[in-house]
Design a protein around this motif. Structure first.
Motif, PDB file in Angstrom:
ATOM      1  N   HIS A   5       0.858  -1.002   0.014  1.00 35.22           N
ATOM      2  CA  HIS A   5      -0.008   0.084  -0.070  1.00 35.22           C
ATOM      3  C   HIS A   5       1.008   1.278   0.007  1.00 35.22           C
ATOM      4  N   LEU A   6       1.874   1.449   0.520  1.00 37.98           N
ATOM      5  CA  LEU A   6       2.913   2.324   0.758  1.00 37.98           C
ATOM      6  C   LEU A   6       3.328   2.577  -0.453  1.00 37.98           C
ATOM      7  N   ALA A   7       3.635   1.404  -1.250  1.00 34.21           N
ATOM      8  CA  ALA A   7       4.213   1.589  -2.683  1.00 34.21           C
ATOM      9  C   ALA A   7       3.119   1.933  -3.719  1.00 34.21           C
ATOM     10  N   ARG A   8       1.926   1.889  -3.353  1.00 28.92           N
ATOM     11  CA  ARG A   8       0.535   2.085  -4.053  1.00 28.92           C
ATOM     12  C   ARG A   8       0.599   0.999  -5.285  1.00 28.92           C
ATOM     13  N   ILE A   9       0.821  -0.186  -4.809  1.00 29.46           N
ATOM     14  CA  ILE A   9       0.586  -1.101  -5.830  1.00 29.46           C
ATOM     15  C   ILE A   9      -0.499  -2.284  -5.305  1.00 29.46           C
ATOM     16  N   GLU A  10      -1.485  -2.356  -6.049  1.00 29.26           N
ATOM     17  CA  GLU A  10      -2.561  -3.303  -5.753  1.00 29.26           C
ATOM     18  C   GLU A  10      -1.987  -4.894  -6.016  1.00 29.26           C
ATOM     19  N   LEU A  11      -2.326  -5.797  -4.961  1.00 34.58           N
ATOM     20  CA  LEU A  11      -1.812  -7.012  -5.394  1.00 34.58           C
ATOM     21  C   LEU A  11      -2.952  -8.025  -5.161  1.00 34.58           C
ATOM     22  N   THR A  12      -2.811  -9.025  -6.025  1.00 36.08           N
ATOM     23  CA  THR A  12      -3.917 -10.024  -5.847  1.00 36.08           C
ATOM     24  C   THR A  12      -3.647 -10.965  -4.413  1.00 36.08           C
ATOM     25  N   PRO A  13      -4.486 -11.713  -3.741  1.00 35.35           N
ATOM     26  CA  PRO A  13      -4.108 -12.391  -2.653  1.00 35.35           C
ATOM     27  C   PRO A  13      -2.881 -13.381  -3.214  1.00 35.35           C
ATOM     28  N   GLU A  14      -2.941 -13.825  -4.416  1.00 32.41           N
ATOM     29  CA  GLU A  14      -1.697 -14.945  -4.826  1.00 32.41           C
ATOM     30  C   GLU A  14      -0.498 -13.891  -4.893  1.00 32.41           C
ATOM     31  N   GLU A  15      -0.419 -12.922  -5.700  1.00 31.64           N
ATOM     32  CA  GLU A  15       0.745 -12.190  -5.475  1.00 31.64           C
ATOM     33  C   GLU A  15       1.181 -11.897  -4.064  1.00 31.64           C
ATOM     34  N   GLU A  16       0.337 -11.631  -3.256  1.00 31.13           N
ATOM     35  CA  GLU A  16       0.757 -11.183  -1.810  1.00 31.13           C
ATOM     36  C   GLU A  16       1.399 -12.436  -1.186  1.00 31.13           C
ATOM     37  N   ALA A  72      16.098   0.593  -3.680  1.00 33.91           N
ATOM     38  CA  ALA A  72      15.615   1.814  -2.734  1.00 33.91           C
ATOM     39  C   ALA A  72      15.414   2.921  -3.872  1.00 33.91           C
ATOM     40  N   GLU A  73      16.448   3.066  -4.568  1.00 33.64           N
ATOM     41  CA  GLU A  73      16.580   4.078  -5.906  1.00 33.64           C
ATOM     42  C   GLU A  73      15.304   3.687  -7.021  1.00 33.64           C
ATOM     43  N   ALA A  74      15.171   2.438  -7.232  1.00 32.41           N
ATOM     44  CA  ALA A  74      13.941   2.093  -8.112  1.00 32.41           C
ATOM     45  C   ALA A  74      12.535   2.491  -7.476  1.00 32.41           C
ATOM     46  N   SER A  75      12.496   2.412  -6.237  1.00 35.93           N
ATOM     47  CA  SER A  75      11.158   2.568  -5.581  1.00 35.93           C
ATOM     48  C   SER A  75      10.882   4.009  -5.960  1.00 35.93           C
ATOM     49  N   ALA A  76      11.723   4.837  -5.703  1.00 33.47           N
ATOM     50  CA  ALA A  76      11.610   6.258  -5.714  1.00 33.47           C
ATOM     51  C   ALA A  76      11.602   6.698  -7.325  1.00 33.47           C
ATOM     52  N   ASN A  77      12.337   6.295  -8.049  1.00 31.52           N
ATOM     53  CA  ASN A  77      12.394   6.507  -9.555  1.00 31.52           C
ATOM     54  C   ASN A  77      10.944   6.073 -10.395  1.00 31.52           C
ATOM     55  N   LEU A  78      10.611   4.843  -9.844  1.00 30.79           N
ATOM     56  CA  LEU A  78       9.348   4.518 -10.585  1.00 30.79           C
ATOM     57  C   LEU A  78       8.086   4.853 -10.082  1.00 30.79           C
ATOM     58  N   ALA A  79       8.181   5.690  -8.840  1.00 26.01           N
ATOM     59  CA  ALA A  79       7.058   6.377  -8.453  1.00 26.01           C
ATOM     60  C   ALA A  79       6.259   7.209  -9.581  1.00 26.01           C
ATOM     61  N   VAL A  87       9.325  -6.244 -11.007  1.00 28.75           N
ATOM     62  CA  VAL A  87       9.110  -4.827 -10.829  1.00 28.75           C
ATOM     63  C   VAL A  87       8.354  -4.528  -9.509  1.00 28.75           C
ATOM     64  N   LYS A  88       7.357  -5.250  -9.157  1.00 27.18           N
ATOM     65  CA  LYS A  88       6.720  -5.156  -8.117  1.00 27.18           C
ATOM     66  C   LYS A  88       7.473  -5.591  -7.009  1.00 27.18           C
ATOM     67  N   ARG A  89       8.152  -6.785  -7.094  1.00 28.10           N
ATOM     68  CA  ARG A  89       9.077  -7.354  -5.991  1.00 28.10           C
ATOM     69  C   ARG A  89      10.127  -6.107  -5.665  1.00 28.10           C
ATOM     70  N   ARG A  90      10.634  -5.604  -6.458  1.00 23.23           N
ATOM     71  CA  ARG A  90      11.710  -4.784  -6.096  1.00 23.23           C
ATOM     72  C   ARG A  90      11.238  -3.549  -5.836  1.00 23.23           C
ATOM     73  N   ILE A  91       9.978  -3.093  -6.252  1.00 23.82           N
ATOM     74  CA  ILE A  91       9.553  -1.654  -5.488  1.00 23.82           C
ATOM     75  C   ILE A  91       9.298  -1.758  -3.986  1.00 23.82           C
ATOM     76  N   ILE A  92       8.504  -3.076  -4.035  1.00 19.04           N
ATOM     77  CA  ILE A  92       7.844  -3.315  -2.522  1.00 19.04           C
ATOM     78  C   ILE A  92       9.444  -3.308  -1.531  1.00 19.04           C
ATOM     79  N   LEU A  93      10.300  -4.223  -2.235  1.00 19.67           N
ATOM     80  CA  LEU A  93      11.511  -4.241  -1.298  1.00 19.67           C
ATOM     81  C   LEU A  93      12.171  -2.643  -0.916  1.00 19.67           C
ATOM     82  N   GLY A  94      12.224  -1.948  -1.960  1.00 19.43           N
ATOM     83  CA  GLY A  94      12.808  -0.798  -1.905  1.00 19.43           C
ATOM     84  C   GLY A  94      12.037   0.147  -1.052  1.00 19.43           C
TER      85      GLY A  94
END
Lengths: 95, 487
Positions: free
Chosen positions: A13-24, B316-323, B355-362
């Motif tokens: 949510h902080l990253a503003r990315i919606e995830l499906t339950p599977e993705e989560e 970390a940089e990617a999470s900011a850049n891809l915002a 990309v999701k994995r990396r943004i979330i980690l970042g």
């Protein structure tokens, strides 16, 4: 899902990315793996070490404040998902 | 077979009128039509534009213009789809930018145009340059010309496959943790990552701003020097580009490595190194020693922390850049009842899994309460890694390693385990953390199947000439770079 301190729902949510339950559940497991690996950094002796934000030390890079060609508003709007009156159209922000 | 020529071979023929740019460009387009269904190196090809640029180059040549003033006049090149070319697509291998068209040329593209190059098309890549195999492209993977069941590496895998399959004279890629060098090693071409700040990043879609650098993928070392001459240089529109004189990189190719000190980092003798890769690199070292180089064992003591530090800093940089991909001003938009819902839906639908994995980690390592434990600590470790290299370069002129621990792996082999994929970047990522330069050159093949092996040379910041000299001397006394896949 909570793993190694990472609350996947909350951080997504902080990253503003919606995830499906599977993705989560999959991302949660994979990120737990990756975070367990980066724990390794705790073994490094960093007392008194300055952080590096940038590999080529440069500070306060400025240039003369001169007018130069930039994108026209048509060019800037050319990729807009929605536009009107020379502006980007976005959902209502203030009620 | 004009498509098979190196840049220097092609420009020699163009200069004498023995061949035209229109013919060379046509040969490349025909080759693409013949092989790209099997290697999927290209995301888009602008045939009519390429032909128009080629005809224009031929007119200039007939009017007496020379390669002394326009070093790439009439030369067909491929550009990774993360570098802006005015009027062309710039997908970055992502659904997010599927319909985006660049309103301007990146600085490197302006420079290629100034040098007279012809731009053929746009190369496939891992989404937003995040990956080591092109399998993260939203438009499907590229395939290795030596064995189409294997990956060409990544993230500049399309650029590498296009060069190795003779679809173009050379290509541009980008390298954040090895994304030029590793695919070059997987397909048997030359891949050069310039020192941080050598090449303007304006018009390069940002992944990790303190690590990204554009560089060439070429058929030989001379061509890498030629392209470096064309793309390097200070750009007032990129405040991280360095205001330093650009040498003539071609002049560095003296063929002489007598007395050059080459360092072998003892920490790079890792478990999991493929025995055929190990043997090929050892043979290359022997060869360089016979040419007069001195081999010295060195230590890069913080190597074991490099991957962990890298994946924190880069993400970390990617999470900011891809915002910036928020559905507001360009790219995909999935409507929502308010802006927050629109962001979440747009980014949930537009980004792929990696990309999701990396943004979330970042996002996590920058978030309140975790910043010091992860991001700040990683930045301090980055200092230690940089200091390791500064110290090593007091003793040696270049460092020699394998480019990758193994040859090209099978499509699908590592996709289920992202950490395993990250660990395969062990030899290339320290270079980006330290901001130094690196090159991969072909140094052999595995026996069965026959797959290219890459030798990596690392040089100090702004030490490109030494790397080019050593790489060229090695290449000119070996035949690996002449081998071509049977496609």
């Amino acid at each position: 899902m909570k793993s190694a301190g990472l609350d996947i729902k909350y951080v997504a949510h902080l990253a503003r990315i919606e995830l499906t339950p599977e993705e989560e559940s999959l991302l949660g497991l994979q990120l737990a793996d990756i975070l367990a690996y980066v724990e390794k950094l705790k073994e490094a002796e960093i007392r008194g070490v300055e952080p590096t934000a940038h590999p080529f030390p440069m500070v306060n890079v400025t240039r003369p404040d001169e007018v130069a060609r930039s994108l026209t508003s048509e060019e800037a709007l050319a990729n807009a998902p929605a536009q009107a009156n020379g502006l980007f159209r976005v959902p209502k922000i203030v009620e | 077979m004009l498509n098979r020529l190196t840049i220097s071979q092609l420009t020699a023929k163009l200069a004498t009128g023995e061949a035209s740019s229109a013919e060379a460009t046509r040969a490349c387009l025909d080759r693409i039509a013949q092989v790209d269904s099997r290697i999927r190196a290209f995301l888009s090809i602008d045939e009519s534009n390429a032909c128009r640029e080629a005809v224009h180059a031929d007119e200039l040549l007939r009017a007496g213009q020379t390669h002394a003033d326009f070093p790439l006049l009439g030369v067909p090149l491929t550009v990774k789809d993360v570098i802006a070319v005015a009027g062309q697509s710039l997908t970055c291998g992502s659904k997010m930018l599927e319909n985006y068209r660049s309103p301007y040329d990146a600085t490197v593209i302006e420079k290629l145009r100034d040098a007279g190059a012809v731009i053929l098309g746009r190369a496939n890549m891992d989404e937003f340059a995040m990956g080591s195999s092109t399998e993260n492209s939203a438009f499907g993977p590229s395939f290795n010309p030596w064995d189409v069941s294997r990956t060409p590496g990544g993230s500049s895998g399309g650029s590498a496959a296009a060069v190795a399959a003779d679809c173009c004279a050379a290509a541009l890629g980008s390298d954040t943790g090895g994304s030029i060098r590793q695919p070059a090693s997987f397909v048997g071409c030359v891949g050069f990552k310039p020192s941080y700040g050598r090449v303007s990043r304006r018009g390069l879609v940002a992944f990790a701003s303190s690590l990204d650098q554009i560089g060439p993928l070429t058929k030989d070392v001379r061509d890498a020097a030629l392209l470096m001459n064309a793309i390097c240089g200070w750009d007032p529109r990129d405040s991280t580009s360095i205001q330093m004189p650009i040498p003539d990189f071609g002049a560095a190719l003296s063929g002489d490595v007598k007395g050059v000190r080459l360092g072998i980092p003892k920490e790079y003798a890792i478990g999991g190194l493929d025995p055929e890769v190990d043997a090929a690199v050892k043979r290359a070292l022997k060869h360089l020693e016979q040419l007069g180089a001195h081999i010295i064992e060195i230590s890069l003591p913080h190597t074991e922390f490099a991957i962990a530090a890298y994946y924190i800093i880069a993400n970390a940089e990617a999470s900011a850049n891809l915002a910036r991909f928020d559905g507001m001003r360009y790219g995909l938009r999935i409507d929502g009842s308010d802006p927050a819902e629109m962001y979440c839906k747009t980014r949930g639908a537009g980004f792929g899994a990696e990309v999701k994995r990396r943004i979330i980690l970042g996002t996590y390592v920058l978030s309140s309460g975790y910043y010091d434990a992860y991001y700040l600590r990683a930045q301090k470790v980055r200092t230690l890694i940089r200091q390791d290299f500064l110290k090593a370069f007091e003793e040696v002129d270049a460092i020699v390693t394998p480019t990758s621990p193994g040859p090209a792996f099978k499509i699908g082999e590592k996709t289920s385990d992202p950490l395993q994929m990250y660990l395969s970047d062990i030899f290339t990522i320290s270079c980006n953390l330290a901001g130094i330069c690196g090159v991969s050159v072909p140094c052999g093949f595995t026996a069965d199947p026959k797959l290219p092996i890459g030798l990596q040379l690392l040089g100090k910041s702004l030490g490109e000439e030494t790397l080019l000299r050593v790489a060229h001397a090695y290449e000119q006394t070996t035949l690996w770079h002449r081998e071509r896949p049977n496609l």
